[in-house]
Design a protein around this motif. Structure first.
Motif, PDB file in Angstrom:
ATOM      1  N   GLU A 136      -7.320   1.895  -3.657  1.00  6.42           N
ATOM      2  CA  GLU A 136      -8.030   1.550  -2.427  1.00  6.42           C
ATOM      3  C   GLU A 136      -8.945   2.688  -1.968  1.00  6.42           C
ATOM      4  O   GLU A 136     -10.077   2.463  -1.548  1.00  6.42           O
ATOM      5  CB  GLU A 136      -7.020   1.213  -1.322  1.00  6.42           C
ATOM      6  CG  GLU A 136      -6.119   0.028  -1.649  1.00  6.42           C
ATOM      7  CD  GLU A 136      -4.998  -0.134  -0.628  1.00  6.42           C
ATOM      8  OE1 GLU A 136      -5.049   0.534   0.417  1.00  6.42           O
ATOM      9  OE2 GLU A 136      -4.067  -0.917  -0.887  1.00  6.42           O
ATOM     10  N   SER A 137      -8.431   3.889  -2.038  1.00  2.00           N
ATOM     11  CA  SER A 137      -9.189   5.084  -1.643  1.00  2.00           C
ATOM     12  C   SER A 137      -8.997   6.123  -2.728  1.00  2.00           C
ATOM     13  O   SER A 137      -7.903   6.657  -2.895  1.00  2.00           O
ATOM     14  CB  SER A 137      -8.698   5.608  -0.286  1.00  2.00           C
ATOM     15  OG  SER A 137      -9.358   6.802   0.062  1.00  2.00           O
ATOM     16  N   GLU A 149      -4.616   9.736  -2.930  1.00  2.00           N
ATOM     17  CA  GLU A 149      -5.139   8.371  -3.037  1.00  2.00           C
ATOM     18  C   GLU A 149      -4.259   7.399  -2.258  1.00  2.00           C
ATOM     19  O   GLU A 149      -3.052   7.585  -2.130  1.00  2.00           O
ATOM     20  CB  GLU A 149      -5.199   7.919  -4.502  1.00  2.00           C
ATOM     21  CG  GLU A 149      -6.279   8.627  -5.295  1.00  2.00           C
ATOM     22  CD  GLU A 149      -6.466   8.053  -6.684  1.00  2.00           C
ATOM     23  OE1 GLU A 149      -7.572   8.201  -7.225  1.00  2.00           O
ATOM     24  OE2 GLU A 149      -5.507   7.481  -7.240  1.00  2.00           O
ATOM     25  N   THR A 150      -4.892   6.365  -1.761  1.00  2.00           N
ATOM     26  CA  THR A 150      -4.183   5.215  -1.226  1.00  2.00           C
ATOM     27  C   THR A 150      -4.351   4.101  -2.240  1.00  2.00           C
ATOM     28  O   THR A 150      -5.484   3.791  -2.649  1.00  2.00           O
ATOM     29  CB  THR A 150      -4.745   4.787   0.134  1.00  2.00           C
ATOM     30  OG1 THR A 150      -4.627   5.886   1.055  1.00  2.00           O
ATOM     31  CG2 THR A 150      -3.979   3.598   0.680  1.00  2.00           C
ATOM     32  N   VAL A 151      -3.239   3.545  -2.683  1.00  2.00           N
ATOM     33  CA  VAL A 151      -3.291   2.550  -3.756  1.00  2.00           C
ATOM     34  C   VAL A 151      -2.476   1.321  -3.396  1.00  2.00           C
ATOM     35  O   VAL A 151      -1.557   1.380  -2.566  1.00  2.00           O
ATOM     36  CB  VAL A 151      -2.763   3.137  -5.085  1.00  2.00           C
ATOM     37  CG1 VAL A 151      -3.556   4.373  -5.488  1.00  2.00           C
ATOM     38  CG2 VAL A 151      -1.270   3.476  -4.990  1.00  2.00           C
ATOM     39  N   THR A 152      -2.840   0.221  -4.020  1.00  2.00           N
ATOM     40  CA  THR A 152      -2.013  -0.974  -3.976  1.00  2.00           C
ATOM     41  C   THR A 152      -1.177  -0.993  -5.241  1.00  2.00           C
ATOM     42  O   THR A 152      -1.703  -0.857  -6.349  1.00  2.00           O
ATOM     43  CB  THR A 152      -2.877  -2.246  -3.909  1.00  2.00           C
ATOM     44  OG1 THR A 152      -3.661  -2.224  -2.721  1.00  2.00           O
ATOM     45  CG2 THR A 152      -2.000  -3.492  -3.904  1.00  2.00           C
ATOM     46  N   SER A 155       0.827  -1.196   0.000  1.00  2.00           N
ATOM     47  CA  SER A 155       0.000   0.000   0.000  1.00  2.00           C
ATOM     48  C   SER A 155       0.869   1.258   0.000  1.00  2.00           C
ATOM     49  O   SER A 155       1.894   1.316   0.691  1.00  2.00           O
ATOM     50  CB  SER A 155      -0.925  -0.004   1.218  1.00  2.00           C
ATOM     51  OG  SER A 155      -1.771   1.112   1.200  1.00  2.00           O
ATOM     52  N   LYS A 189      -4.371  -1.516  -7.716  1.00  2.00           N
ATOM     53  CA  LYS A 189      -5.740  -1.222  -7.296  1.00  2.00           C
ATOM     54  C   LYS A 189      -5.771   0.111  -6.566  1.00  2.00           C
ATOM     55  O   LYS A 189      -4.851   0.453  -5.823  1.00  2.00           O
ATOM     56  CB  LYS A 189      -6.251  -2.328  -6.355  1.00  2.00           C
ATOM     57  CG  LYS A 189      -7.662  -2.126  -5.846  1.00  2.00           C
ATOM     58  CD  LYS A 189      -8.046  -3.251  -4.886  1.00  2.00           C
ATOM     59  CE  LYS A 189      -9.455  -3.035  -4.323  1.00  2.00           C
ATOM     60  NZ  LYS A 189      -9.824  -4.119  -3.356  1.00  2.00           N
TER      61      LYS A 189
END
Length: 444
Positions: free
Chosen positions: A72-73, A50-53, A20, A70
């Protein structure tokens, strides 16, 4: 501009586990920026806040690159891309970001580059030059790809970091008249017997009318030419062939050169392949702002380097200046002279010259009042070494690459200039590309 080989730093390919990341901002290439273990990580497709994978796929000494897996947020500015080819076509890379947020991110990236690389800050940050977000391109070059297995021709833009051509039926950033031509043109080209002899296709929508320029690598037979001529007649579009020797053959339509006009009445003819600004609305805004920033006074001597076919030279002369335009492509110099005559401009003269070479013997080099620069992506570093002989009071620098603009701040600052104004030019909405205009003035 001269290009020199520079060895690329060695990369370490190191695929890691998915993890993350929190994205803080975009870089000047449109990638999200995050931090991981004290190292900056660039994540294409990710947006600020953004929070991403993502998965790190490339490691360097001071930074890394990761693949977005992905979101996430999601950012409040994230939107659904409207083009069905987005993500495959390599043309656009910011359609997932709302338009006003695109411009905010570009302006932030521009300011950061000038501050960190250029080691200066503008006294005034001007409002961005902006226009329509869609159907703004009056010129585009489409690629072709012959598929041996299906014996069909793909027409479109190249995929990101690939030689593959993404076959398209329309493009929402092209002028509507050009976008609507793509599907029927694709069908026409696939009817030709010489599909393997087709290179790129240039589409133009300027004041002289729409035009299709088809690059060919070997002569076409009469039947193929007749098919293309019929296409031109049916769609009321000039159809031109361009061969390996840069010879033009008009199959249908007016045989004169295409041209565009500016608000002051200047008419600028150009040959297919000559550089013109692809966004006509923004080009006019640039011309207007450049003249305003230079505050042209009657009789001033102005030098326009990298002048092309006279896009800025003619309006500067009409504003009352005595203008000298210099360009590295001889054919464009000749065309600029024709454009000046056709536009009734007497206060402009043009020279051919390699602006990356020794200019000490150039007949135009000498004291001037103002200077305008509109270089290619490589910038104007070599030309700026001659500032001591020119000593202009003000310099307007139009840049299509903020990195070279930031680098070129160094010789300007060293010779006593200050960055008075800086403004974003949003020439290419839906993409990360940043253009800018800067005003440098000699410190008093």
């Amino acid at each position: 501009m001269a290009q020199f080989y520079k060895a690329k730093p060695r990369k370490t390919q190191q695929t890691q586990a998915k993890q993350s990341f929190h994205v803080s901002q975009l870089d000047h290439l449109g990638a999200g920026i995050a931090e991981h273990q004290g190292k900056i990580v660039f994540i294409p497709g990710a947006l600020p806040d953004e929070t991403v994978t993502a998965q790190i796929v490339e490691q360097k000494k001071r930074h890394a690159k990761a693949k977005l897996i992905k979101v996430e947020s999601a950012s409040a500015a994230r939107i659904e891309a409207s083009c069905p080819y987005y993500g495959r076509c390599g043309g656009c890379d910011l359609q997932h970001l709302e338009l006003s947020a695109q411009r905010d991110a570009k302006q932030t990236a521009l300011e950061n580059l000038i501050n960190k690389m250029g080691r200066t800050q503008p006294q005034t940050m001007s409002e961005p030059l902006s226009g329509e977000g869609w159907h703004y391109r009056r010129r585009a070059r489409l690629a072709t790809q012959y598929l041996r297995d299906t014996k069909q021709l793909n027409l479109g833009f190249r995929a990101l970091a690939s030689s593959e051509v993404v076959n398209i039926d329309a493009c929402p950033v092209l002028a509507k008249s050009l976008s609507e031509l793509i599907a029927p043109l694709n069908q026409c080209l696939n009817r030709l017997s010489a599909k393997r002899s087709l290179g790129h296709v240039e589409l133009l929508s300027v004041d002289s009318g729409p035009c299709v320029v088809l690059r060919i690598t070997s002569p076409l037979n009469d039947k193929d030419k007749a098919l293309l001529a019929t296409f031109g007649e049916q769609h009321k579009v000039r159809l031109v062939l361009l061969d390996d020797d840069s010879k033009l053959e008009t199959l249908w339509g007016d045989e004169g050169l295409p041209y565009y006009t500016l608000e002051d009445g200047s008419s600028l003819g150009f040959s297919p392949g000559n550089f013109i600004q692809v966004n006509g609305e923004i080009n006019q805004q640039m011309v207007t702002q450049a003249i305003d920033w230079l505050q042209i006074q009657p009789g001033e001597r102005v030098l326009d380097l990298f002048c092309g076919v006279g896009n800025f030279t003619l309006p500067l002369a009409k504003a009352g200046a005595q203008v000298v335009g210099v360009e590295g492509v001889d054919a464009m110099v000749a065309q600029a002279r024709v454009n000046a005559t056709m536009s009734g401009v007497e206060g402009a003269e043009f020279y051919h010259g390699d602006l990356s070479a020794d200019l000490s013997a150039a007949p135009w080099l000498g004291r001037i009042d103002k200077l305008l620069l509109d270089p290619a992506r490589a910038g104007a570093y070599e030309s700026l070494q001659w500032l001591k002989k020119m000593k202009p009071k003000a310099i307007v620098y139009i840049s299509c690459n903020p990195v070279s603009l930031a680098r070129d701040c160094e010789p300007l600052l060293a010779q006593g200039y200050q960055l008075s104004r800086l403004g974003l030019i949003d020439m290419f909405p839906q993409t990360h590309h940043i253009e800018a205009m800067a005003l440098f003035e000699l410190e008093k």
